[in-house]
Design an enzyme around this catalytic site. Sequence first.
Site, PDB file in Angstrom:
ATOM      1  N   ASP A   1       2.966  -1.891   0.458  1.00  0.00           N
ATOM      2  CA  ASP A   1       3.463  -2.258   1.460  1.00  0.00           C
ATOM      3  C   ASP A   1       2.602  -3.416   2.215  1.00  0.00           C
ATOM      4  OD1 ASP A   1       5.028  -2.018   4.195  1.00  0.00           O
ATOM      5  OD2 ASP A   1       2.902  -1.235   5.014  1.00  0.00           O
TER       6      ASP A   1
ATOM      7  N   GLU B   1       7.830  -0.205  -2.869  1.00  0.00           N
ATOM      8  CA  GLU B   1       6.587  -0.731  -2.378  1.00  0.00           C
ATOM      9  C   GLU B   1       5.599  -0.235  -3.527  1.00  0.00           C
ATOM     10  OE1 GLU B   1       7.294  -0.755   2.356  1.00  0.00           O
ATOM     11  OE2 GLU B   1       6.353   1.401   1.629  1.00  0.00           O
TER      12      GLU B   1
END
Length: 226
Positions: A49, A121
């Site tokens: 992320d 992610e």
Amino acid sequence: MKLSAELVAFSKRLGHEFARPDLIVRAVTHPSMSTPNRDNNQRLEFLGDRVLGLVMSEALFKADREASEGVLAPRYNALVRKETCAEVAREIDVGAVLKLGRSEQKSGGRRKQALLGDAMEAIIAAIYLDAGFEVARDVVLKLWGNRVEEVKLDARDPKTLLQEWAQARGEQPPRYVELDRSGPDHQPVFVIEVRLSSGPTAQATAGSKRQAEQAAAKALLQKVTE
């Protein structure tokens, strides 16, 4: 560690050959499959992320040198949101290689937006740890394609604009209804209808719910503002 044929094929779709195969295995392992001897992808998701955030911040900063922070922020949010990560994940068929527990498999985990977004992610983090930031950035920008340019066209998406239009006229927020879903799990097609409390409606078809909702909102905006 030797990768399975499915993960070898996936790495080719991804555009990165892993020097440390264990990283991609961990990246596609959902917590429902983790054991004391098998790590899941949650820690990688956390790191990925942040890597994605830096890649998109840098790309937006370079793409529009005149844009203010107030303009860049919503563009950034649109590019890193879980829905966008899931869209990219579907495009490279992440669902086909997810390692899921039996309960998640039975509940359609390979199609779930949250699981796909989290895995995307984690995969970004795996590339970063395997080959460094520059390689991770190149892969991410290739996978995100023209989204960075497209987001400049309208940082405020049609759904937001339609909701603001309705609220300004004292109406309830627009309602989005899924009329149909077809196609295979890795390439679904959604038909969405958006409805205003005052009566007007519009429909759109796209490869993800979000895209169909945005397209329907755009069509309805054009209808009510003409």
